[in-house]
Write a protein that holds these residues in place. Structure first.
Motif, PDB file in Angstrom:
ATOM      1  N   VAL A 209      76.011 -58.284  38.750  1.00  0.00           N
ATOM      2  CA  VAL A 209      75.229 -58.506  37.531  1.00  0.00           C
ATOM      3  C   VAL A 209      75.334 -59.961  37.079  1.00  0.00           C
ATOM      4  CG1 VAL A 209      74.980 -57.874  35.099  1.00  0.00           C
ATOM      5  CG2 VAL A 209      75.439 -56.099  36.805  1.00  0.00           C
ATOM      6  N   ALA A 210      76.539 -60.499  37.070  1.00  0.00           N
ATOM      7  CA  ALA A 210      76.719 -61.883  36.615  1.00  0.00           C
ATOM      8  C   ALA A 210      75.953 -62.857  37.503  1.00  0.00           C
ATOM      9  CB  ALA A 210      78.206 -62.238  36.597  1.00  0.00           C
ATOM     10  N   ALA A 211      75.985 -62.618  38.822  1.00  0.00           N
ATOM     11  CA  ALA A 211      75.270 -63.510  39.736  1.00  0.00           C
ATOM     12  C   ALA A 211      73.759 -63.351  39.596  1.00  0.00           C
ATOM     13  CB  ALA A 211      75.700 -63.243  41.176  1.00  0.00           C
ATOM     14  N   LEU A 212      73.280 -62.138  39.363  1.00  0.00           N
ATOM     15  CA  LEU A 212      71.848 -61.931  39.136  1.00  0.00           C
ATOM     16  C   LEU A 212      71.390 -62.671  37.882  1.00  0.00           C
ATOM     17  CD1 LEU A 212      71.491 -58.134  39.998  1.00  0.00           C
ATOM     18  CD2 LEU A 212      70.342 -60.006  41.184  1.00  0.00           C
ATOM     19  N   LEU A 213      72.177 -62.556  36.815  1.00  0.00           N
ATOM     20  CA  LEU A 213      71.824 -63.280  35.591  1.00  0.00           C
ATOM     21  C   LEU A 213      71.893 -64.790  35.815  1.00  0.00           C
ATOM     22  CD1 LEU A 213      73.629 -61.028  32.965  1.00  0.00           C
ATOM     23  CD2 LEU A 213      71.176 -61.518  33.020  1.00  0.00           C
ATOM     24  N   GLY A 214      72.872 -65.237  36.595  1.00  0.00           N
ATOM     25  CA  GLY A 214      72.965 -66.653  36.893  1.00  0.00           C
ATOM     26  C   GLY A 214      71.759 -67.165  37.663  1.00  0.00           C
ATOM     27  N   ARG A 215      71.209 -66.333  38.538  1.00  0.00           N
ATOM     28  CA  ARG A 215      70.047 -66.741  39.326  1.00  0.00           C
ATOM     29  C   ARG A 215      68.763 -66.686  38.514  1.00  0.00           C
ATOM     30  NH1 ARG A 215      68.843 -64.326  45.280  1.00  0.00           N
ATOM     31  NH2 ARG A 215      70.704 -65.612  45.632  1.00  0.00           N
ATOM     32  N   TYR A 216      68.567 -65.607  37.762  1.00  0.00           N
ATOM     33  CA  TYR A 216      67.279 -65.385  37.113  1.00  0.00           C
ATOM     34  C   TYR A 216      67.258 -65.722  35.620  1.00  0.00           C
ATOM     35  CZ  TYR A 216      66.051 -62.942  41.418  1.00  0.00           C
ATOM     36  OH  TYR A 216      65.795 -62.629  42.736  1.00  0.00           O
ATOM     37  N   ASP A 217      68.422 -65.903  35.029  1.00  0.00           N
ATOM     38  CA  ASP A 217      68.495 -66.254  33.611  1.00  0.00           C
ATOM     39  C   ASP A 217      69.618 -67.268  33.406  1.00  0.00           C
ATOM     40  OD1 ASP A 217      68.107 -66.247  30.856  1.00  0.00           O
ATOM     41  OD2 ASP A 217      69.325 -64.443  30.531  1.00  0.00           O
ATOM     42  N   PRO A 218      69.512 -68.434  34.042  1.00  0.00           N
ATOM     43  CA  PRO A 218      70.630 -69.396  34.024  1.00  0.00           C
ATOM     44  C   PRO A 218      70.962 -69.940  32.646  1.00  0.00           C
ATOM     45  CG  PRO A 218      68.656 -70.384  34.977  1.00  0.00           C
ATOM     46  CD  PRO A 218      68.368 -68.915  34.839  1.00  0.00           C
ATOM     47  N   THR A 219      70.002 -69.918  31.718  1.00  0.00           N
ATOM     48  CA  THR A 219      70.284 -70.424  30.368  1.00  0.00           C
ATOM     49  C   THR A 219      70.631 -69.314  29.389  1.00  0.00           C
ATOM     50  OG1 THR A 219      67.921 -70.347  29.783  1.00  0.00           O
ATOM     51  CG2 THR A 219      68.771 -72.415  30.725  1.00  0.00           C
ATOM     52  N   ASN A 220      70.750 -68.084  29.883  1.00  0.00           N
ATOM     53  CA  ASN A 220      71.160 -66.935  29.072  1.00  0.00           C
ATOM     54  C   ASN A 220      70.223 -66.674  27.891  1.00  0.00           C
ATOM     55  OD1 ASN A 220      72.837 -64.744  28.402  1.00  0.00           O
ATOM     56  ND2 ASN A 220      74.047 -65.987  26.985  1.00  0.00           N
TER      57      ASN A 220
END
Length: 298
Positions: free
Chosen positions: A268-279
């Motif tokens: 999950v953390a890596a997916l968010l890092g790839r697709y939502d890098p600015t949170n």
């Protein structure tokens, strides 16, 4: 054959609601402002029939509020459900660019991939229980009259996946992309091995597999993520318990044993890092779910 699940007949009684909840999550995410949404899948709302879920989707405000509550209670789950769609879409685009024109959605549920693929030369084989397809097929055919979807009804306890797919026109001599989401966690290890054995026969060298799974420790309910422990208890009470979880290396070993070369794992953390890098989504990154890609060896 018990390829997808040794308990599929029992699960099918509740699969429609589970599939509707997932569809409602994707639809609600699609209602967020463009700068915040993780996916754009508005077609998902057409598969939501439950009155409470439809009420949530009546306006962006209740849709957003519901997602925030969901994310607070079961941290990581919504991010995974939304972003596995992005990941699978990227895998599909890459496969099409490589000349692959057969896509198999294994245990398709209310996945809307067939409505988003722009290339009419790609044939989508939707494999699922007859009861789920009876709800889904008329909606897809209404929304996309020119869809290249082949409906493969499969009772996974009784039918041969190989026979059903090849009988529907699937060509095992040509590479394919298999997308297998939201299923492995409900299966025994024996059922997972049986499915991968079937896929090894069906997939030509160069074929690609996308599969998601839950992290080691989730089945026992002893993880550092409270939301994971809550949902483990919830699904057990509903009669559809989690049965299999994996470390990355453990899943790699299973895939390798069946002729698939592991390529990538994203939690999950890596997916968010790839697709939502600015949170911008501000979603929980509880890392108890993951998705992987593997290639059929030459």
């Amino acid at each position: 054959m018990t390829a997808l699940t040794a308990t599929h007949r029992r699960l099918d009684r509740t699969a429609s609601l589970t599939a509707q909840v997932n569809a409602a999550q994707r639809a609600a995410e699609s209602m967020r402002p463009p700068n915040r949404r993780l996916i754009d899948d508005p077609q998902s709302r057409h598969f939501v029939e439950h009155p409470a879920l439809r009420a949530v989707l009546s306006h962006p405000w209740p849709a957003d509020a519901a997602l925030r509550v969901f994310d607070r209670v079961w941290g990581g789950l919504h991010a995974h459900i939304a972003l596995r769609v992005r990941y699978a879409d990227d895998a599909c685009a890459a496969a099409i660019s490589a000349g692959i024109d057969q896509l198999v959605l294994l245990g398709a549920g209310f996945d809307t991939s067939s409505l988003r693929i722009p290339d009419a030369t790609v044939t989508v084989f939707e494999v699922d229980a007859p009861a789920t397809q009876a709800h889904k097929r008329p909606v897809v055919e209404r929304l996309a009259r020119d869809s290249q979807t082949v409906w493969v009804a499969c009772d996974f306890e009784r039918d041969s996946l190989h026979e059903r797919l090849t009988g529907a026109g699937f060509d095992p001599a040509r590479p394919s992309l298999i997308v297998w989401l939201g299923v492995s966690m409900y299966l025994t290890r024996g059922a997972i091995d049986a499915t991968l054995s079937d896929l090894a026969q069906l997939c030509a060298p160069g074929s690609r597999l996308v599969v998601d799974y839950i992290r080691d420790g989730v089945v026992a309910g002893h993880t550092p993520w409270p939301g994971a422990n809550r949902i483990t208890r919830l699904v057990a009470r509903r009669g559809e318990p989690y049965r299999s979880d994996f470390t990355d290396r453990g899943l790699d070993a299973v895939l390798d044993a069946h002729g698939f070369r592991p390529a990538e794992h994203l939690g999950v953390a890596a997916l968010l890092g790839r697709y939502d890098p600015t949170n911008t989504s501000r979603l929980a990154a509880d890392d108890w779910l993951a998705i992987a890609t593997a290639y059929r060896r030459q």
